[in-house]
Design a protein around this motif. Structure first.
Motif, mmCIF file in Angstrom:
data_model
loop_
_atom_site.group_PDB
_atom_site.id
_atom_site.type_symbol
_atom_site.label_atom_id
_atom_site.label_comp_id
_atom_site.label_asym_id
_atom_site.label_seq_id
_atom_site.Cartn_x
_atom_site.Cartn_y
_atom_site.Cartn_z
ATOM 1 N N ASN A 57 0.835 -1.212 0.000
ATOM 2 C CA ASN A 57 0.000 0.000 0.000
ATOM 3 C C ASN A 57 0.865 1.256 0.000
ATOM 4 O O ASN A 57 1.841 1.349 0.744
ATOM 5 C CB ASN A 57 -0.912 0.013 1.234
ATOM 6 C CG ASN A 57 -1.890 -1.153 1.188
ATOM 7 O OD1 ASN A 57 -2.477 -1.437 0.148
ATOM 8 N ND2 ASN A 57 -2.007 -1.863 2.289
ATOM 9 N N ARG A 61 -3.091 -6.535 -6.308
ATOM 10 C CA ARG A 61 -3.689 -7.253 -5.172
ATOM 11 C C ARG A 61 -2.910 -7.009 -3.890
ATOM 12 O O ARG A 61 -3.469 -7.056 -2.791
ATOM 13 C CB ARG A 61 -3.697 -8.761 -5.463
ATOM 14 C CG ARG A 61 -4.863 -9.156 -6.328
ATOM 15 C CD ARG A 61 -5.099 -10.638 -6.169
ATOM 16 N NE ARG A 61 -6.129 -11.067 -7.097
ATOM 17 C CZ ARG A 61 -6.084 -12.169 -7.814
ATOM 18 N NH1 ARG A 61 -5.038 -12.969 -7.723
ATOM 19 N NH2 ARG A 61 -7.057 -12.489 -8.617
ATOM 20 N N GLY A 116 -1.812 -4.286 -3.141
ATOM 21 C CA GLY A 116 -2.124 -2.903 -2.729
ATOM 22 C C GLY A 116 -1.297 -1.870 -3.463
ATOM 23 O O GLY A 116 -1.381 -0.678 -3.162
ATOM 24 N N HIS A 151 -0.157 0.659 -6.363
ATOM 25 C CA HIS A 151 -0.800 1.459 -7.403
ATOM 26 C C HIS A 151 -0.010 1.191 -8.684
ATOM 27 O O HIS A 151 1.169 1.538 -8.768
ATOM 28 C CB HIS A 151 -0.745 2.925 -6.984
ATOM 29 C CG HIS A 151 -1.376 3.848 -7.960
ATOM 30 N ND1 HIS A 151 -1.664 5.150 -7.676
ATOM 31 C CD2 HIS A 151 -1.783 3.666 -9.242
ATOM 32 C CE1 HIS A 151 -2.209 5.732 -8.730
ATOM 33 N NE2 HIS A 151 -2.283 4.842 -9.685
ATOM 34 N N LYS A 158 -9.958 -4.403 -12.091
ATOM 35 C CA LYS A 158 -10.789 -3.737 -11.058
ATOM 36 C C LYS A 158 -12.013 -4.567 -10.712
ATOM 37 O O LYS A 158 -12.483 -4.540 -9.580
ATOM 38 C CB LYS A 158 -11.193 -2.346 -11.533
ATOM 39 C CG LYS A 158 -10.030 -1.359 -11.417
ATOM 40 C CD LYS A 158 -10.475 0.054 -11.674
ATOM 41 C CE LYS A 158 -9.355 1.011 -11.294
ATOM 42 N NZ LYS A 158 -9.571 2.361 -11.766
ATOM 43 N N LEU A 175 -11.677 -5.395 -6.164
ATOM 44 C CA LEU A 175 -12.469 -4.160 -6.138
ATOM 45 C C LEU A 175 -11.679 -2.898 -5.795
ATOM 46 O O LEU A 175 -11.897 -1.851 -6.363
ATOM 47 C CB LEU A 175 -13.639 -4.319 -5.164
ATOM 48 C CG LEU A 175 -14.805 -5.144 -5.722
ATOM 49 C CD1 LEU A 175 -15.933 -5.231 -4.714
ATOM 50 C CD2 LEU A 175 -15.325 -4.553 -7.048
ATOM 51 N N ASN A 176 -10.716 -3.019 -4.880
ATOM 52 C CA ASN A 176 -9.991 -1.815 -4.469
ATOM 53 C C ASN A 176 -8.711 -1.588 -5.255
ATOM 54 O O ASN A 176 -7.899 -0.737 -4.887
ATOM 55 C CB ASN A 176 -9.673 -1.883 -2.970
ATOM 56 C CG ASN A 176 -10.959 -1.873 -2.165
ATOM 57 O OD1 ASN A 176 -11.912 -1.192 -2.545
ATOM 58 N ND2 ASN A 176 -10.990 -2.638 -1.093
ATOM 59 N N ALA A 177 -8.533 -2.366 -6.335
ATOM 60 C CA ALA A 177 -7.269 -2.276 -7.084
ATOM 61 C C ALA A 177 -7.069 -0.882 -7.653
ATOM 62 O O ALA A 177 -7.989 -0.269 -8.188
ATOM 63 C CB ALA A 177 -7.263 -3.302 -8.203
ATOM 64 N N LYS A 178 -5.847 -0.382 -7.505
ATOM 65 C CA LYS A 178 -5.511 0.921 -8.076
ATOM 66 C C LYS A 178 -4.675 0.647 -9.319
ATOM 67 O O LYS A 178 -3.468 0.377 -9.233
ATOM 68 C CB LYS A 178 -4.666 1.716 -7.084
ATOM 69 C CG LYS A 178 -5.438 2.470 -6.062
ATOM 70 C CD LYS A 178 -4.483 3.421 -5.364
ATOM 71 C CE LYS A 178 -5.201 4.258 -4.352
ATOM 72 N NZ LYS A 178 -4.269 4.978 -3.499
#
Ligand SMILES: NC(=O)c1ccc[n+]([C@@H]2O[C@H](COP(=O)([O-])OP(=O)(O)OC[C@H]3O[C@@H](n4cnc5c(N)ncnc54)[C@H](O)[C@@H]3O)[C@@H](O)[C@H]2O)c1
Length: 332
Positions: free
Chosen positions: A44, A67, A69, A71, A90, A94-97
């Motif tokens: 992240n 996956r 985290g 970007h 995505k 769901l939260n993939a940047k």
């Protein structure tokens, strides 16, 4: 130009490919289920660029990093494919940047524009994965007049890396080095680097040209690590050999090889997901923190071709590459 001088590079490439495939098969039979899926730390807040991340090894690399985290910016030359890839990833995570930014490695202008667009976003850059490539394309030139294998696989990544170097240096720290990961191939073991004919204009063999581009990537990765270490930068450069992987890269191989791939690929070749594992390892493994100039295969360090350690050749290629892309060679 004799027929033999054209056939030899192809024979060498198929020979090395055969050896790798045999090794993969033995590994699969003797050590089923190995290697175990490693667990990597979450990423992240970290940013990566993956060239050619729309399909094959690149796609699975992007997906895994997202996956974790990270970007991820996919740098690719196919806008529609790029946007579809972003949507697909995505949907799965769901939260993939993930985003797509256009970058045609066959055009220096496009590479400059990509870097400009990336820098305008004011992101850091912790990982650059030089993944994109073409293989066995007919004799063609890039927009800037480079032979296509040399131009896309090597020169494009050479320029991209150099233009992003400042951002990588600013993003790396003593305890968390920024990482450059460059995809080469076992074909580099049978390659010849012809400094006086880098564009293969005297003798064009698609096999020889692909192999040469992959050797050039190893030589310049080692040279770059040398330069970065000398100036105390917190950036490492490693080279990845993914093995023989079942992807679209083989679209230009001869029909006999296509048939063999079609019939036996599931057994002999790595899946694209398996093929991405060493790239992911090079990008995020804590084991490699601060370690560069390694040639990695099957998530392990191994020796690259003897010629790739020739420092004089590394230096001469680097100087010539700077000249060709029009950037200053500031190295001593
Ligand atoms: N597949 C294998 O068996 C194998 C073996 C050894 C090394 N490799 C290396 O692994 C890397 C990934 O290969 P792959 O098998 O996933 O291939 P692939 O053909 O599936 O993917 C190549 C990617 O590069 C992109 N690309 C091609 N030309 C481009 C350009 N001009 N600008 C930007 N992007 C461009 C494509 O759009 C695609 O996304 C390559 O560097 C390849 O040389 C693959």
């Amino acid at each position: 130009m004799s027929l033999l001088s054209l056939a030899l590079p192809a024979i060498r490439v198929y020979w090395i490919g055969f050896r790798v495939v045999l090794h993969q098969l033995l590994r699969r039979l003797l050590r089923p289920g190995w290697p175990l899926k490693p667990v990597f730390p979450l990423q992240n807040g970290n940013v990566a660029i993956v060239t050619g991340g729309t399909r094959g090894i690149g796609y699975h690399t992007v997906k895994y990093l997202a996956r974790l985290g990270m970007h991820v910016i996919i740098a690719g030359n196919k806008e529609k494919e790029g946007q579809e890839t972003v949507m697909k990833i995505k949907e799965e995570a769901l939260n993939a940047k993930v985003e797509f930014l256009y970058c045609d490695l066959a055009s220096m202008k496009s590479i400059h524009q990509f870097v400009q667009a990336f820098k305008a976003k004011n992101y850091s850059l912790h990982v650059l994965i030089n993944n994109a490539a073409v293989m066995l394309v007919p004799e063609r030139k890039t927009e800037d007049g480079f032979e296509e294998h040399f131009g896309i696989n090597y020169m494009g990544h050479f320029l991209l890396t150099n233009l992003l170097l400042e951002t990588l240096k600013q993003s790396g720290t003593h305890s968390h080095n920024a990482r450059i990961v460059t995809l080469s191939s076992a074909t580099h073991y049978v390659a010849e680097l012809r400094l006086n004919d880098l564009q293969s204009s005297c003798l064009y063999s698609p096999h020889g040209a692909y192999a040469q581009s992959k050797l050039a990537l190893v030589l310049s990765a080692y040279r770059l690590q040398h330069l970065l270490t000398a100036e105390g930068s917190h950036v490492t450069v490693n080279v990845v050999d993914p093995g023989v992987v079942n992807t679209d890269l083989y679209q230009n191989v001869c029909w006999a090889a296509k048939m063999v791939k079609w019939m036996t690929g599931w057994l002999l070749l790595k899946s694209p997901e398996e093929g991405a594992s060493t790239s992911i390892y090079a990008a995020v493994s804590p084991e490699l923190e601060g370690i560069g100039a390694c040639y990695l295969c099957n998530e392990q360090r191994t020796k690259s071709a003897d010629v790739s350690y020739d420092e004089e050749l590394q230096k001469r290629l680097w100087t010539e590459s700077c000249r060709l892309v029009g950037i200053p060679d500031t190295a001593p």
